[in-house]
Write a protein that holds these residues in place. Structure first.
Motif, PDB file in Angstrom:
ATOM      1  N   GLU A   1      32.688  -0.081  55.932  1.00  0.00           N
ATOM      2  CA  GLU A   1      32.526   1.083  55.053  1.00  0.00           C
ATOM      3  C   GLU A   1      32.528   2.371  55.856  1.00  0.00           C
ATOM      4  O   GLU A   1      33.203   3.345  55.522  1.00  0.00           O
ATOM      5  N   GLU A   2      31.775   2.359  56.947  1.00  0.00           N
ATOM      6  CA  GLU A   2      31.700   3.573  57.763  1.00  0.00           C
ATOM      7  C   GLU A   2      33.029   3.837  58.476  1.00  0.00           C
ATOM      8  O   GLU A   2      33.406   4.989  58.701  1.00  0.00           O
TER       9      GLU A   2
ATOM     10  N   PHE B   1      35.872   3.345  57.300  1.00  0.00           N
ATOM     11  CA  PHE B   1      36.706   4.053  56.322  1.00  0.00           C
ATOM     12  C   PHE B   1      36.251   5.481  56.144  1.00  0.00           C
ATOM     13  O   PHE B   1      37.038   6.427  56.138  1.00  0.00           O
ATOM     14  N   ARG B   2      34.935   5.603  55.993  1.00  0.00           N
ATOM     15  CA  ARG B   2      34.383   6.936  55.711  1.00  0.00           C
ATOM     16  C   ARG B   2      34.658   7.893  56.867  1.00  0.00           C
ATOM     17  O   ARG B   2      35.043   9.038  56.667  1.00  0.00           O
ATOM     18  N   SER B   3      34.477   7.419  58.044  1.00  0.00           N
ATOM     19  CA  SER B   3      34.618   8.293  59.214  1.00  0.00           C
ATOM     20  C   SER B   3      36.019   8.272  59.797  1.00  0.00           C
ATOM     21  O   SER B   3      36.305   8.994  60.745  1.00  0.00           O
ATOM     22  N   ASN B   4      36.849   7.425  59.284  1.00  0.00           N
ATOM     23  CA  ASN B   4      38.174   7.227  59.868  1.00  0.00           C
ATOM     24  C   ASN B   4      38.040   6.898  61.359  1.00  0.00           C
ATOM     25  O   ASN B   4      38.712   7.468  62.219  1.00  0.00           O
TER      26      ASN B   4
ATOM     27  N   VAL C   1      26.860   2.821  63.655  1.00  0.00           N
ATOM     28  CA  VAL C   1      26.287   2.724  62.307  1.00  0.00           C
ATOM     29  C   VAL C   1      24.928   2.023  62.451  1.00  0.00           C
ATOM     30  O   VAL C   1      24.849   0.786  62.474  1.00  0.00           O
TER      31      VAL C   1
END
Lengths: 1122, 515
Positions: free
Chosen positions: A110-111, A113-116, A214
């Motif tokens: 998830e992170e 994706f969020r942070s690329n 994370v």
């Protein structure tokens, strides 16, 4: 049901995992992330392949298992995934000793994706105690040293629970974007362990990928490899150079270096590499000084390994260049400034004390074979690795007394450091004034030249072998890249912490950290080193620094508790018998000390004698004999190590004693009270400084048992050297004139240690006592010690320890410009302590020395024991003092003496600015010089008088053809006083020729027809050769110099014809030092340890592992890889 | 050996005494503690006591200045002598003769360089560029005295002669002769940074010439000032006066200090060193005399005159100059062979000069020689002048400087040698040896050249012995040796009275005493 979640492949590298493996697999099975498959890569023993498959199948039936034929290490094994997996969006690289929280993969993806982000790391906590943090990402400094973001053993309170960019995602469990992994070509195949994560993360960032941590994703980690429970296979890395095994530390160092060399651009590398070399050199020096051979070896091998990999590194650099999207400037913003390793060392130093700064107090976690956080400079290799047993666990005092909290230690050392830095600030930032022995160091080459050239310009020229101190200074100068000014400062100011460090170590066996701390601080508070600084005494500082280390050897040699060591029998694999090793070690230390301070031999032998004698009543004859034997043996070793120089000194005959010091006027000798207060200079001249000696009496009154016996030894030691300093200063032992400041070194150590012993006595011996006079004595001792330190603290205020800011070098700077009229010598007269450089006695406490073309530099610090023909200069001065001549200049002229300088103070006396220590000369000297008709006062100011010799002759001069004075010089020892009037050169018409620098071994120039006079000794080794190769005939000149008849004007060269024995001596000496260093550093005879009866082959478990026998005996426990 | 303080491993109950100690909180005594503490204390105290009682030897102090005339050691590499103030022409001086006496066992070669002060040719004084000089190679045979005429080949004027010897042991003195009489004075063997004279005068009929020689290799710069009863006179032309290297400068004091009956001269070198000499011509009525004196290298707190004899109708005057800035009270003590005289005190204002007429003091007998010691709490300069009774032979007036030092060995050159007297009929009239110390001094007088004994006697403390012409008469250089510090003075004739032509001896090396 189809999902949009990106597919993740968890790659688990298994290597004969222990029983925890099922928990690892179970944690993967329990992940709430649906699109995840598991691939187990078995790099373990092929024999156990089926067993592993069964274990995996039992927990994760859907997992894939691939058995590899050979173990290539974690990173290279992971690289297999690129050829085995298709369609994955992310790889989750896992060790076989991690356990993921059920939502870990979910949160990581998830992170990502969020942070690329290209690489995502979880929070790593301890397997057994999940409340303790291991990693929350890692940092890197400019040199590639990895640093932790958390403290060792730090409790997780959620203080790091924020997603943030990091530089390194520690190995163990790392989510990597699959396309990034493929583009970068995976992990570096050359990095089998310790550093593959650093390499990959650095390259990822160069390629523009983000790396984030994370913290919500938690992973437990056993640290099987880093903790030493698992041994890296010997076949993975092979033996190191020389056959010795490769340690994890070594792997880490060489891989850090490799990564840095690979990932930096060329420009950055050019800028950073010198700094890193310097830092590594410093670390190497500290490691060697601390006896941390493992670290020194790791450093050395890291460089040698990478130098052998130049081709591969170049190829890797090309690959990195191809992917580069981010400049190094941006990369550096993500790195931490300074040196992570140095910071760690200093942090440990202040938090845990000197001794604790050696080993790493908390084993650094290696991220399961990835990068490990840096230990300090002095850190030992205590992590078991490829079968290399580290040293045993650090000796922990068994008694609970004397513990000092980290805060208290930090506060204490902070205060001490502030006082020292504040008191030295003027000297640290500004130049060191030329006072006493603080003469400027010449160029790097000149220092080595002085050692190896076979001729030096001291006196009127000498071929006596030079002290090895020049070579040692040259080595330090080399490490500091030729910055000789910095070299001087390092040599001077390192003495203070080095001495305190030694005293701290010396006091530690008594089992009280508080006592060790107090002893070290007291040693720093004594006025002795600051008086040495104020008086410009390099020798006293060197002895101050070295004596504690000498005494540590001697104390241990006695074998008396608490200094007893059970190592009398040669350990298996040891190259040397422990006793021989001790002798050699102390011998090397003494050789270094004696090179700088020849009188240090008396310190060593005297200490051995004193310790031995004062051990008789409480230890018997054997300890006494051992201490004495060790000191004598070490002195013999030192003699051998300095053999050419010692031979030169002995050859000087009755002048040999001069090498230990030149007699100073007894009238200026420190009183008995001054000696007891360690105040024989401007610092500490207060009644308060009696406090140290008074407080040192406490253990004599309070101590019991072994502490009392040591108190007696320490007082015996102090008394011996106090009395010796007093007797020598009074001039009661004839020609032997060792400076009291030098002899006070052992007494200072004894007093500091006795005060520390008083602390131990208070902690140990007064426990059962009710309040009484003993407690009062203790309190009084503490009070007087604090008061005793007060004068030293006050002396720190001006910022330069009373060292004058103006020196004679400034006042005489004009002299250097006079060389244009011909090379000349300067005859210096004064107290030996004021002259500073090597000098010889001229009677009545007067000393003399010479310099060439101006003020002397460090090449004149240690002159030959015998002045040779320069002795005639002293005889001439003596004659003048006795009224035997009023033409002293005429007598000095054959040696080229143009200036006679009388020094009567340490530095110029400038009212209201500085009042340096006066060093009066015999009262008849100045009137005698004033009476001389051919000496003209040129400069007179308080502290110094300069006379110019109006009859002087250049050191290399050409007399006109037919000069009767030149002809007479061939048969006369002194010039004819009636031949020339005052103010006329002793050889009228003589002109300077053959210009060149002082200390050169050849002088070239045009010479007219006539006679060339050369005042260079020994004359027999100088030849005048024309450009056509014609050698001019040599005749004596004034008895000791030479003259050459030149019939045809033209180009001539005056050259020194050295003896072939001189370079042989140098080679012998260098070879001997290197050989001894190799013997002492070479710990084992072979890299193959001796097999043990229950051995498991060459990859014997480490010592630490052997001690954790429970793990070794555990059924199904890990095995060493073949 | 077991540890003295270790606890025994006893399992049973401790003895009662130990039990009681434990109960009272007292630890068990450690064996040997008292002995160790005693030894440590003993060493500390013994060393402290020794440190205080046995003083460290002091650094060698500078030797007394010895009036700048000590004879160089016989084994010297080189030595020099500087004769300044004499000449031919000025102030009626008609001849100057220098006598070189070799007190050593070997012949000593030497070189004389003589020159006339520029601007003094024809009897004038002044300064200017150096005039040509003359060089003379000479050798002084062992034990012999050689006479040299320094003025040969030079024009008339104030001259200076510099002697360089390739050895030591040479005592040099010079004699000047003129219409008004003659005088003798030792030549300096050392230069100095200052020079002082007392007892000068520029009153009517008097002439005072100051000559400065710089034998060094660089220029000297001097300041000259004068003390008079009225205060200090420091003529501006005499401030920063340059004396060239190897040159001589002569100044007529009367040019700037006129009609002063009492003058003290102070010469201070700002740079370099010089030798100063003063030639005084004194006349009153039909009598007069000349006095050649060498400057004292420094003021002193003690001045001594071995013999002074006041005669009826004659005058003996002591001249006291105080260059300091505070007044001093000088004490004049007199030593007589068979009497005791209460010392006299003379106040000397700051930077001023005073005279004391000893011949007018009733306490001092006439016709009896006595030794004089002048002491002061601060350095002063003292000289003595003697005016003979009317009707006596010439010269009727003379002056001499005292000596600030004592010695156990002295050379007393004669005012001439046989065949070359300093003046017609010159001879030693008497030799006085005074003992300024508190213990008797055993003295031996020999002939310097041959070592032949002349006299041996003991001098009582504070007293003097005078050897008359019968013993010391003639022109023999004498050597005086004593087992204690003494002061020596010779009196020469012809002269109108004792003390008119007199000279102190020249100390031998290594035998100097403090002032």
């Amino acid at each position: 049901m189809e999902t949009l979640a990106p597919p993740v492949v968890a790659v688990v590298v298994a290597h004969d995992p222990g029983p925890w493996f099922e928990e690892t697999l179970a944690s993967l099975r329990s992940q709430d992330y649906g699109e995840m498959s598991v691939l187990v890569l078995d790099a373990g023993d092929p024999v156990d392949a089926d067993e592993l498959t069964g274990r995996v199948a039992a927990v994760l039936p859907a997992a894939f298992v691939r058995h590899l034929d050979v173990n290539r290490g974690f990173g290279p094994t992971c690289d297999e995934v690129t050829s085995m997996v298709e369609g994955a969006a992310y790889y989750l690289f896992c060790h076989d000793d991690v356990a993921l929280e059920p939502d870990a993969v979910h949160l990581l993806v998830e992170e990502a994706f969020r942070s690329n982000a290209g690489v995502v790391a979880p929070k790593v906590v301890s397997w057994d105690d999940p409340a303790r943090l291991l990693h929350v990402g890692m940092t890197v400094d400019r040199s590639g040293s990895v640093g932790e973001r958390v403290h060792p053993g730090e409790i997780d309170h959620g203080q790091h629970d924020a997603v943030r960019d990091i530089f390194v995602a520690p190995g163990g469990c790392t989510l990597v974007r699959a396309d990034l992994f493929d583009e970068l070509g995976g992990f570096d195949p050359a990095i089998v362990a310790m550093g593959e994560d650093l390499d990959f993360c650095w390259r990822a960032q160069v390629a523009g990928a983000r790396i984030v941590v994370v913290p919500d994703a938690r992973v437990r980690h056993r640290e099987e490899l880093a903790s030493g429970s698992r041994v890296l296979a010997g076949t993975l890395v092979g033996p190191g150079p020389g056959g010795s095994p490769v340690t994890l530390q070594e792997l880490q160092r060489r891989h850090e270096l490799r990564v840095m060399l690979v990932c930096y651009s060329t420009t950055s590398l050019l800028r950073l590499l010198p700094r890193i070399v310097l830092l590594n050199a410093g670390e190497l020096a500290v490691a060697l000084l601390a006896g941390n051979r493992a670290r020194a070896r790791a450093l050395w091998r890291a460089w040698s390994w990478n130098l052998r990999q130049v081709g591969a590194i170049r190829a890797r650099r090309a690959a990195v260049r191809a992917h580069r999207r981010v400049s190094d400037r941006d990369i550096r913003t993500l790195q931490v400034g300074g040196s992570a390793r140095l910071s760690t060392f200093l942090r440990q130093l202040v938090q845990h004390g000197f001794r604790a700064a050696g080993p790493d107090p908390v084993p650094a976690e290696a991220g399961g074979g990835g990068a490990a956080a840096v230990p300090g400079f002095g850190a030992d290799d205590r992590r078991p690795g490829t079968g290399t047993p580290g040293p045993g666990p650090r000796r922990v005092p068994s008694r609970p007394q004397g513990r000092v909290g980290a805060g208290a230690r930090l506060a204490t050392w902070s205060v001490v450091a502030v006082v020292l830095l504040f008191g030295t600030r003027g000297l640290l930032v500004g130049p060191i004034p030329v006072v006493g022995q603080f003469v400027p160091f010449p160029s790097w080459g000149a220092v080595f030249g002085q050692f190896a050239a076979g001729w030096h310009p001291t006196a009127v020229g000498s071929t006596a072998p030079a002290t090895p101190a020049f070579a040692l200074i040259g080595v330090v100068g080399t490490v500091l890249l030729g910055a000789m000014g910095l070299t001087q400062k390092v040599l001077l100011f390192a003495c203070l912490p080095l001495g305190a460090w030694g005293v701290g170590r010396l006091a530690r066996p008594f089992g009280s950290a508080r006592a060790a701390l107090v002893a070290a601080v007291v040693y720093l508070a004594l006025p002795l080193p600051y008086d040495a600084l104020a008086l410009g005494r390099l020798d006293a500082l060197a002895v101050y620094a070295g004596t504690p280390w000498v005494l540590e050897h001697l104390f241990r040699a006695t074998g008396i508790a608490p200094y007893a060591r059970p190592d009398r029998v040669r350990a298996p694999g040891r190259l040397l018998h422990p006793t021989v090793r001790k002798v050699l070690l102390l011998g090397v230390l003494e050789a270094v000390l004696v090179s700088f301070v020849p009188a240090a031999a008396f310190v060593v032998v005297g200490s051995g004698l004193a310790v031995g004698v004062w051990s008789l009543p409480f230890g018997g004859i054997r300890p006494a004999f051992r201490a004495l034997w060790l000191s004598l043996g070490a002195t013999a070793v030192a003699v051998v190590l300095c053999l050419p120089w010692v031979v030169g000194v002995v050859a000087a005959g009755h002048s040999s004693l001069t090498v230990f010091g030149v007699a100073t006027p007894p009238s200026g000798a420190p009183s008995w009270g001054d000696l007891l207060r360690f105040s024989s200079g401007p610092i500490g001249d207060s009644r308060l400084t009696w406090g140290f000696a008074v407080a040192a009496l406490a253990p004599l009154l309070l101590a019991r048992g072994e502490r009392f016996s040591w108190a007696v030894r320490l007082w015996g030691l102090a008394l011996v050297f106090w009395v010796a300093a007093w007797v020598v200063a009074r001039g009661w032992i004839g020609g032997l004139a060792v400076d009291p400041l030098v002899l006070l070194g052992p007494a200072a150590v004894a007093v500091a240690l006795a005060i520390g012993l008083g602390i131990v006595s208070f902690e140990e011996d007064l426990q059962a006592s009710v309040f009484g006079w003993r407690q009062v004595v203790t309190v009084a001792a503490a009070v007087v010690v604090v008061l005793g330190a007060f004068p030293t603290v006050v002396s720190a205020l001006p910022g330069r320890w009373d060292l004058p800011s103006n020196d004679f070098d400034q006042a005489l700077s004009w002299m250097h410009g006079q060389a244009g009229r011909g090379a000349f010598r300067v005859l210096w007269l004064g107290d030996a302590r004021a002259l500073g450089v090597g000098s010889w006695g001229a009677g009545d406490g007067l000393a003399y020395t010479t310099s060439v073309d101006g003020t002397p530099d460090a090449r004149w610090l240690w002159g030959p024991a015998s002045p040779g023909p320069a002795g005639q200069l002293a005889a001439a001065v003596d004659l003048a003092r006795a009224g035997g001549t009023d033409r002293l200049g005429t007598l000095l002229a054959p040696a080229g003496v143009r200036y006679v300088v009388v020094v009567t103070a340490l530095a110029p006396v400038i009212p209201t600015v500085q009042s340096p220590t006066p060093y009066p000369v015999p009262g008849d000297l100045q009137p005698a010089l004033t009476r001389q008709l051919d000496l003209a006062p040129t400069l007179t100011e308080a502290g110094i008088t300069v006379y110019e010799n109006t009859d002087w002759l250049p050191v290399r001069a050409a007399a006109p053809a037919g000069s009767p004075q030149a002809a007479a010089a061939a048969s006369a020892a002194v010039p004819d006083v009636l031949a020339t009037a005052p103010g006329t050169r002793i050889v009228p018409g003589a002109i300077p020729v053959l210009a060149g620098a002082a200390g050169a071994r050849s002088y070239r120039g045009t010479v007219p027809r006539g006679t060339v006079l050369a005042a260079l000794a020994p004359a027999g080794r100088w030849s005048l050769v024309s450009s056509r190769g014609t050698v001019s005939a040599r005749r004596p000149s004034y008895g000791w110099a030479a003259q050459y008849r030149v019939t045809t004007p033209g180009e001539e060269t005056l050259r020194f014809d050295g003896s072939p024995l001189a370079p042989l001596g140098v080679v012998f000496q260098v070879a001997l030092w290197l050989l001894l260093a190799a013997v002492l550093l070479g710990r084992r005879r072979s890299h193959r340890p001796d097999p043990e009866p229950s051995g498991t082959g060459p990859d014997r478990p480490s010592g630490r592992r052997r001690r954790s026998g429970a793990a070794a005996r555990r059924p199904g426990g890990e095995r060493t890889a073949p | 050996m077991s540890d003295a303080g270790a606890e025994p491993a006893t399992s049973g109950p401790p003895p009662r005494s130990r039990q009681s100690r434990r109960r009272s909180g007292q630890p068990r005594p450690t064996r040997g503690r008292l002995a160790v503490v005693a030894v440590v204390a003993l060493v500390l105290v013994a060393a402290a006591v020794t440190d205080r009682t046995v003083g460290a030897p002091a650094l060698p102090t500078p030797p007394p200045l010895a009036d700048g005339v000590p004879v160089a050691p016989v084994g010297s590499f080189s030595s020099s002598a500087f004769c300044v103030g004499g000449g031919v022409g000025p102030d009626g001086v008609t001849a100057t003769t220098i006598y070189l006496t070799n007190t050593g066992p070997r012949a000593v070669p030497g070189l004389m360089v003589a020159e006339v002060a520029p601007g003094t040719e024809g009897g004038q004084t002044g300064s200017g560029t150096p005039s040509p000089d003359t060089h003379l190679d000479l050798t002084v045979p062992a034990g012999a005295t050689v006479a040299v005429d320094p003025a040969r080949g030079l024009p008339a004027g104030i001259l200076a002669a510099t002697f360089a010897f390739a050895g030591g042991g040479i005592a040099v003195n010079q004699v000047v002769t003129g219409a008004d009489g003659w005088s003798t004075a030792p030549c300096a063997s050392q230069t100095s940074t200052s020079s002082s004279f007392a007892g000068g005068a520029t009153a009517a009929g008097d002439a005072l010439t100051l000559a400065l020689l710089n034998p060094g290799s660089t220029q000297a710069v001097v300041n000259i000032s004068f003390l008079t009863p009225a205060g200090v006179i420091a003529p501006s032309p005499y401030q920063g006066l340059a004396v060239p290297a190897g040159g001589i400068v002569s100044e007529n004091v009367a040019d700037y200090v006129q009609r002063q009956p009492e003058i003290a001269t102070l010469v201070t070198a700002e740079s370099g060193t010089v030798v100063a000499g003063q030639l005084q011509r004194w006349s009153t009525g039909g009598s007069g005399g000349i006095a050649l004196r060498l400057g004292a290298p420094a003021p002193s707190t003690v001045w001594r005159f071995a013999q002074t004899t006041a005669e009826a109708h004659g005058t003996v005057t002591f001249h006291l100059a105080n260059p300091g800035t505070t007044p001093v009270t000088a004490t004049l003590a007199f030593g007589l062979p068979a009497a005791t005289v209460v010392p006299l005190q003379v106040a000397v204002p700051a930077q001023s000069v005073v005279t004391f007429d000893a011949s007018a003091a009733h306490r001092l007998p006439l016709g009896t020689p006595y030794a004089t010691t002048v002491t002061a709490p601060a350095p002063i300069v003292v000289a003595r002048s003697v005016q003979a009774p009317p009707g006596g032979p010439s010269p009727a007036w003379g002056a001499s400087a005292g000596t600030a030092s004592t010695a156990t060995g002295w050379v007393v050159p004669a005012p001439g040698v046989a065949g070359a007297p300093g003046t017609a009929g010159a001879m030693v009239e008497s030799l006085a040896v005074a003992d300024p110390e508190a213990v008797p001094a055993r003295v031996t007088v020999t002939v310097a050249a041959t070592g032949a004994p002349v006299a041996a006697f003991t001098v009582a403390p504070g007293s003097l012995v005078v050897l008359g012409a019968r013993l010391v008469g003639g022109l023999r250089a004498l050597e005086v040796r004593a087992d204690g510090p003494v002061v020596v003075e010779e009196d020469a004739g012809p002269a109108g009275a004792p003390g008119v032509v007199s000279s102190t001896g020249m100390p031998l090396p290594g035998r100097l005493g403090s002032g």
